[in-house]
Design a protein around this motif. Structure first.
Motif, PDB file in Angstrom:
ATOM      1  N   CYS A 152       0.859  -1.179   0.000  1.00 39.80           N
ATOM      2  CA  CYS A 152       0.000   0.000   0.000  1.00 39.80           C
ATOM      3  C   CYS A 152       0.899   1.233   0.000  1.00 39.80           C
ATOM      4  O   CYS A 152       1.724   1.398   0.908  1.00 39.80           O
ATOM      5  CB  CYS A 152      -0.924   0.016   1.215  1.00 39.80           C
ATOM      6  N   GLY A 153       0.722   2.081  -1.005  1.00 44.11           N
ATOM      7  CA  GLY A 153       1.503   3.307  -1.097  1.00 44.11           C
ATOM      8  C   GLY A 153       1.100   4.350  -0.072  1.00 44.11           C
ATOM      9  O   GLY A 153       1.827   5.316   0.143  1.00 44.11           O
ATOM     10  N   ASN A 154      -0.043   4.172   0.564  1.00 42.38           N
ATOM     11  CA  ASN A 154      -0.536   5.142   1.530  1.00 42.38           C
ATOM     12  C   ASN A 154      -0.103   4.802   2.962  1.00 42.38           C
ATOM     13  O   ASN A 154       0.388   5.657   3.684  1.00 42.38           O
ATOM     14  CB  ASN A 154      -2.063   5.218   1.447  1.00 42.38           C
ATOM     15  N   CYS A 155      -0.271   3.532   3.358  1.00 44.62           N
ATOM     16  CA  CYS A 155      -0.024   3.167   4.771  1.00 44.62           C
ATOM     17  C   CYS A 155       1.159   2.217   4.955  1.00 44.62           C
ATOM     18  O   CYS A 155       1.431   1.777   6.061  1.00 44.62           O
ATOM     19  CB  CYS A 155      -1.280   2.552   5.382  1.00 44.62           C
ATOM     20  N   ASN A 156       1.852   1.885   3.861  1.00 45.02           N
ATOM     21  CA  ASN A 156       3.008   0.973   3.885  1.00 45.02           C
ATOM     22  C   ASN A 156       2.663  -0.451   4.319  1.00 45.02           C
ATOM     23  O   ASN A 156       3.538  -1.203   4.736  1.00 45.02           O
ATOM     24  CB  ASN A 156       4.136   1.523   4.758  1.00 45.02           C
ATOM     25  N   TYR A 157       1.400  -0.818   4.234  1.00 45.83           N
ATOM     26  CA  TYR A 157       0.994  -2.195   4.532  1.00 45.83           C
ATOM     27  C   TYR A 157       1.548  -3.107   3.439  1.00 45.83           C
ATOM     28  O   TYR A 157       1.587  -2.746   2.261  1.00 45.83           O
ATOM     29  CB  TYR A 157      -0.532  -2.303   4.587  1.00 45.83           C
TER      30      TYR A 157
END
Length: 127
Positions: A30-35
Protein backbone atom coordinates in the motif's frame (compact mmCIF):
# COMPACT_ATOMS: atom_id res chain seq x y z
CA UNK A 1 -1.15 -0.77 -13.48
CA UNK A 2 -4.45 -0.10 -11.72
CA UNK A 3 -4.44 0.24 -7.94
CA UNK A 4 -6.74 -1.73 -5.65
CA UNK A 5 -8.38 -0.94 -2.33
CA UNK A 6 -5.96 -1.63 0.55
CA UNK A 7 -7.44 -4.37 2.77
CA UNK A 8 -6.02 -2.75 5.90
CA UNK A 9 -7.01 0.93 5.63
CA UNK A 10 -9.48 0.80 2.71
CA UNK A 11 -7.73 3.36 0.48
CA UNK A 12 -7.19 3.04 -3.28
CA UNK A 13 -3.41 2.62 -3.17
CA UNK A 14 -2.74 -1.15 -3.14
CA UNK A 15 -0.29 -2.32 -5.85
CA UNK A 16 1.36 -5.62 -6.63
CA UNK A 17 4.83 -6.45 -7.87
CA UNK A 18 6.97 -9.49 -8.54
CA UNK A 19 10.56 -9.33 -7.31
CA UNK A 20 12.28 -12.73 -7.36
CA UNK A 21 15.22 -11.28 -5.38
CA UNK A 22 12.86 -10.30 -2.56
CA UNK A 23 10.27 -13.12 -2.58
CA UNK A 24 9.00 -15.92 -4.83
CA UNK A 25 5.48 -14.73 -3.99
CA UNK A 26 3.59 -11.76 -5.43
CA UNK A 27 4.14 -8.74 -3.17
CA UNK A 28 1.26 -6.37 -2.43
CA UNK A 29 2.15 -2.94 -1.02
CA UNK A 30 0.00 0.00 0.00
CA UNK A 31 1.50 3.31 -1.10
CA UNK A 32 -0.54 5.14 1.53
CA UNK A 33 -0.02 3.17 4.77
CA UNK A 34 3.01 0.97 3.89
CA UNK A 35 0.99 -2.20 4.53
CA UNK A 36 2.53 -5.28 2.89
CA UNK A 37 1.09 -8.71 2.17
CA UNK A 38 2.18 -11.69 0.08
CA UNK A 39 0.13 -13.70 -2.39
CA UNK A 40 0.67 -17.23 -3.62
CA UNK A 41 -1.05 -17.04 -6.99
CA UNK A 42 -2.05 -20.71 -6.88
CA UNK A 43 -4.46 -19.86 -4.03
CA UNK A 44 -7.34 -18.29 -5.91
CA UNK A 45 -11.06 -19.02 -5.74
CA UNK A 46 -14.50 -17.62 -6.52
CA UNK A 47 -15.50 -14.86 -4.13
CA UNK A 48 -18.44 -15.78 -1.94
CA UNK A 49 -19.57 -12.14 -2.04
CA UNK A 50 -19.41 -11.18 -5.75
CA UNK A 51 -19.03 -14.65 -7.32
CA UNK A 52 -16.04 -13.76 -9.50
CA UNK A 53 -12.77 -15.73 -9.47
CA UNK A 54 -10.90 -12.77 -8.02
CA UNK A 55 -10.44 -13.86 -4.42
CA UNK A 56 -6.81 -14.52 -3.45
CA UNK A 57 -5.18 -15.70 -0.26
CA UNK A 58 -2.96 -12.99 1.22
CA UNK A 59 -0.64 -13.31 4.19
CA UNK A 60 1.01 -10.57 6.22
CA UNK A 61 3.17 -10.77 9.33
CA UNK A 62 0.12 -11.29 11.59
CA UNK A 63 -2.62 -13.12 9.72
CA UNK A 64 -3.72 -14.95 6.61
CA UNK A 65 -6.94 -14.04 4.82
CA UNK A 66 -8.94 -14.18 1.60
CA UNK A 67 -9.12 -10.87 -0.26
CA UNK A 68 -11.23 -10.14 -3.30
CA UNK A 69 -9.65 -7.71 -5.74
CA UNK A 70 -13.05 -7.13 -7.36
CA UNK A 71 -15.24 -6.18 -4.38
CA UNK A 72 -12.49 -5.60 -1.75
CA UNK A 73 -13.96 -7.96 0.86
CA UNK A 74 -11.72 -9.84 3.27
CA UNK A 75 -12.23 -12.99 5.32
CA UNK A 76 -9.62 -13.93 7.94
CA UNK A 77 -8.51 -17.55 7.86
CA UNK A 78 -8.62 -18.98 11.37
CA UNK A 79 -6.13 -21.71 12.15
CA UNK A 80 -7.94 -24.63 13.77
CA UNK A 81 -6.83 -28.04 14.87
CA UNK A 82 -8.31 -30.95 13.03
CA UNK A 83 -10.48 -33.45 14.88
CA UNK A 84 -7.76 -36.08 14.42
CA UNK A 85 -5.14 -33.90 16.11
CA UNK A 86 -7.53 -33.16 19.01
CA UNK A 87 -8.16 -36.93 19.45
CA UNK A 88 -4.42 -37.61 19.41
CA UNK A 89 -3.82 -34.97 22.08
CA UNK A 90 -6.52 -36.48 24.32
CA UNK A 91 -5.08 -39.96 23.77
CA UNK A 92 -1.63 -38.74 24.83
CA UNK A 93 -3.09 -37.06 27.92
CA UNK A 94 -4.72 -40.35 28.94
CA UNK A 95 -1.50 -42.27 28.29
CA UNK A 96 0.45 -39.76 30.38
CA UNK A 97 -2.03 -40.10 33.27
CA UNK A 98 -1.63 -43.88 33.14
CA UNK A 99 2.17 -43.60 33.15
CA UNK A 100 2.04 -41.32 36.22
CA UNK A 101 -0.32 -43.72 38.03
CA UNK A 102 1.99 -46.68 37.27
CA UNK A 103 5.05 -44.71 38.44
CA UNK A 104 3.31 -43.80 41.72
CA UNK A 105 2.37 -47.46 42.24
CA UNK A 106 5.97 -48.52 41.59
CA UNK A 107 7.30 -45.93 44.06
CA UNK A 108 4.90 -47.17 46.76
CA UNK A 109 5.96 -50.77 46.10
CA UNK A 110 9.64 -49.78 46.20
CA UNK A 111 9.20 -47.93 49.50
CA UNK A 112 7.32 -50.88 51.00
CA UNK A 113 10.05 -53.29 49.86
CA UNK A 114 12.78 -50.94 51.14
CA UNK A 115 11.27 -49.89 54.47
CA UNK A 116 8.63 -52.48 55.15
CA UNK A 117 6.08 -51.14 57.63
CA UNK A 118 8.73 -49.11 59.46
CA UNK A 119 9.20 -45.37 59.14
CA UNK A 120 11.21 -44.28 56.12
CA UNK A 121 14.40 -42.25 56.34
CA UNK A 122 12.45 -38.98 56.51
CA UNK A 123 10.78 -39.98 59.74
CA UNK A 124 7.39 -40.43 58.06
CA UNK A 125 5.38 -43.56 57.65
CA UNK A 126 5.82 -45.11 54.25
CA UNK A 127 2.85 -44.91 51.91
Amino acid sequence: MATQICPKFKVDSFNWKVDEDESPLTIWDCGNCNYRAFENETDERNCSNCGKKTESKLKDNKKEYWWCSNCSTTKEIKKTMSARIKRDIEKHKENNKRIVELAKRDVKKYKKDLYGNKENDNGKDSE
